[in-house]
Design an enzyme around this catalytic site. Structure first.
Site, PDB file in Angstrom:
ATOM      1  N   LYS A 214       0.826  -1.206   0.000  1.00 35.45           N
ATOM      2  CA  LYS A 214       0.000   0.000   0.000  1.00 35.45           C
ATOM      3  C   LYS A 214       0.862   1.258   0.000  1.00 35.45           C
ATOM      4  O   LYS A 214       2.031   1.245   0.376  1.00 35.45           O
ATOM      5  CB  LYS A 214      -0.972  -0.023   1.176  1.00 35.45           C
ATOM      6  CG  LYS A 214      -2.111  -1.015   0.896  1.00 35.45           C
ATOM      7  CD  LYS A 214      -3.303  -0.886   1.801  1.00 35.45           C
ATOM      8  CE  LYS A 214      -4.402  -1.819   1.292  1.00 35.45           C
ATOM      9  NZ  LYS A 214      -5.514  -1.958   2.241  1.00 35.45           N
ATOM     10  N   ARG A 249      -3.837 -10.099   5.021  1.00 30.93           N
ATOM     11  CA  ARG A 249      -4.172 -10.181   3.594  1.00 30.93           C
ATOM     12  C   ARG A 249      -3.002  -9.596   2.807  1.00 30.93           C
ATOM     13  O   ARG A 249      -2.618  -8.448   3.025  1.00 30.93           O
ATOM     14  CB  ARG A 249      -5.457  -9.394   3.340  1.00 30.93           C
ATOM     15  CG  ARG A 249      -5.934  -9.419   1.899  1.00 30.93           C
ATOM     16  CD  ARG A 249      -7.213  -8.598   1.750  1.00 30.93           C
ATOM     17  NE  ARG A 249      -7.693  -8.609   0.382  1.00 30.93           N
ATOM     18  CZ  ARG A 249      -7.272  -7.795  -0.571  1.00 30.93           C
ATOM     19  NH1 ARG A 249      -6.359  -6.888  -0.303  1.00 30.93           N
ATOM     20  NH2 ARG A 249      -7.763  -7.873  -1.791  1.00 30.93           N
TER      21      ARG A 249
HETATM   22  C1  8Y7 Z   1      -8.104  -4.459   1.824  1.00 32.87           C
HETATM   23  C2  8Y7 Z   1      -9.091  -5.342   1.375  1.00 32.87           C
HETATM   24  C3  8Y7 Z   1      -8.296  -4.195  -0.303  1.00 32.87           C
HETATM   25  C4  8Y7 Z   1      -7.817  -4.447   3.214  1.00 32.87           C
HETATM   26  C5  8Y7 Z   1      -9.469  -6.166   3.477  1.00 32.87           C
HETATM   27  C6  8Y7 Z   1      -5.410  -3.555  -1.824  1.00 32.87           C
HETATM   28  C7  8Y7 Z   1     -10.132  -5.854  -0.826  1.00 32.87           C
HETATM   29  C8  8Y7 Z   1      -6.599  -2.702  -1.938  1.00 32.87           C
HETATM   30  N1  8Y7 Z   1      -7.614  -3.766   0.760  1.00 32.87           N
HETATM   31  N2  8Y7 Z   1      -9.777  -6.198   2.191  1.00 32.87           N
HETATM   32  N3  8Y7 Z   1      -9.212  -5.154   0.038  1.00 32.87           N
HETATM   33  N4  8Y7 Z   1      -8.518  -5.321   4.004  1.00 32.87           N
HETATM   34  N5  8Y7 Z   1     -10.108  -7.000   4.340  1.00 32.87           N
HETATM   35  O1  8Y7 Z   1      -4.331  -2.942  -1.681  1.00 32.87           O
HETATM   36  O2  8Y7 Z   1      -7.008  -3.672   3.728  1.00 32.87           O
HETATM   37  O3  8Y7 Z   1      -5.467  -4.773  -1.920  1.00 32.87           O
HETATM   38  S1  8Y7 Z   1      -8.130  -3.617  -1.951  1.00 32.87           S
END
Ligand code: 8Y7
Length: 270
Positions: A214, A249
């Site tokens: 990020k 994640r």
């Molecule tokens: C997150 C996410 C994304 C996160 C959860 C990326 C789908 C952007 N970020 N789901 N999703 N937590 N639970 O950088 O921080 O993957 S999208």
């Protein structure tokens, strides 16, 4: 199904044409399945698949397009992989079809606030939910960011959503809460949330975080390309796990699994 005694890695399988860190690499179904199998071999305990990009500035996709992208992939992953499949979606129809296809977790950056989303996930009595905090919408979320106390406000929001889940019969032992790094937050907000992550652990079955690659890491390390963000992501994952996070994640499964192994050893020490 999910062992919550140890932190685990959720590997990201993007099947959106515009996902920011792996571009259009995994659009092809065979490639996507290969990539998912590699993540499982590398130690991912969950595979998260999403058909709508939620990166800052991204635009929504139609229900039909998201169904067409996601559901056939969920079916294939469920058949071919040994780990639970998570679907990153906000749309009630996609939630319903994903659960029918065998998904075990719904990861919703809109926290099941779209009309019908909560009912859709409540209709399955063994699905897990990941409730993510976001201020604004992907198309505008990094524009007018305002908090008086980011930790308190995110906590209050997540606590309210957990309560609403209970009103439709979803107990909090099936819920993960996630402060949503980068979702309507500036660097200082993200750092406060990470520093105070332990305060979220009493809300539900576990805390989930998405940190890898990020822009907060890019800013801290002056690293514009995502490939330079790995070390920062691992450091932040370790800080999250130290404070009780249970799901990390990440795009970087192999490295994160190893980082968590050493964290787990330290956490288990006398
Ligand atoms: C997150 C996410 C994304 C996160 C959860 C990326 C789908 C952007 N970020 N789901 N999703 N937590 N639970 O950088 O921080 O993957 S999208």
């Amino acid at each position: 199904m999910l062992d919550l005694t140890q932190p685990v890695v959720m590997g990201i399988l993007n099947i959106t044409p515009d996902s920011f860190s792996d571009g259009s690499l995994y659009l092809n179904a065979n490639e996507a399945l290969n990539r998912a199998a590699i993540m499982v071999a590398e130690g991912a305990s969950i595979v998260d698949i999403g058909g709508e990009s939620t990166r800052p500035g991204s635009l929504p996709v139609s229900v039909q397009e998201e169904l067409d992208r996601v559901i056939p992939m969920v079916e294939r992953l469920v058949c071919n992989l040994s780990v639970p499949i998570s679907v990153d979606t906000s749309k009630p129809d996609v939630i319903c079809e994903a659960l029918k296809a065998g998904a075990r977790l719904i990861n919703d950056v809109r926290a099941f606030q779209l009309p019908g989303a909560l009912e859709a996930v409540a209709s399955s009595n063994n699905a897990y939910l990941c409730i993510v905090h976001m201020q604004g919408q992907p198309e505008n979320m990094q524009m007018e960011i305002q908090y008086a106390n980011v930790v308190k406000e995110v906590y209050t929001f997540l606590a309210e959503r957990v309560e609403v889940c209970e009103t439709v019969g979803i107990r909090n032992n099936r819920i993960f809460v996630d402060p949503g790094f980068g979702f309507g937050k500036n660097l200082a907000h993200n750092l406060s949330l990470l520093k105070n992550l332990n305060s979220f652990t009493d809300l539900a079955a576990g805390v989930a975080v998405g940190i890898s690659r990020k822009s907060m890491i890019g800013t801290l390390l002056d690293a514009s390309s995502v490939s330079e963000r790995l070390s920062g992501g691992l450091a932040m994952a370790a800080l999250a796990v130290w404070q009780g996070a249970r799901i990390i994640r990440t795009h970087d499964v192999r490295e994160t699994v190893k980082a968590l192994r050493v964290c787990t050893a330290v956490l288990a020490a006398e």
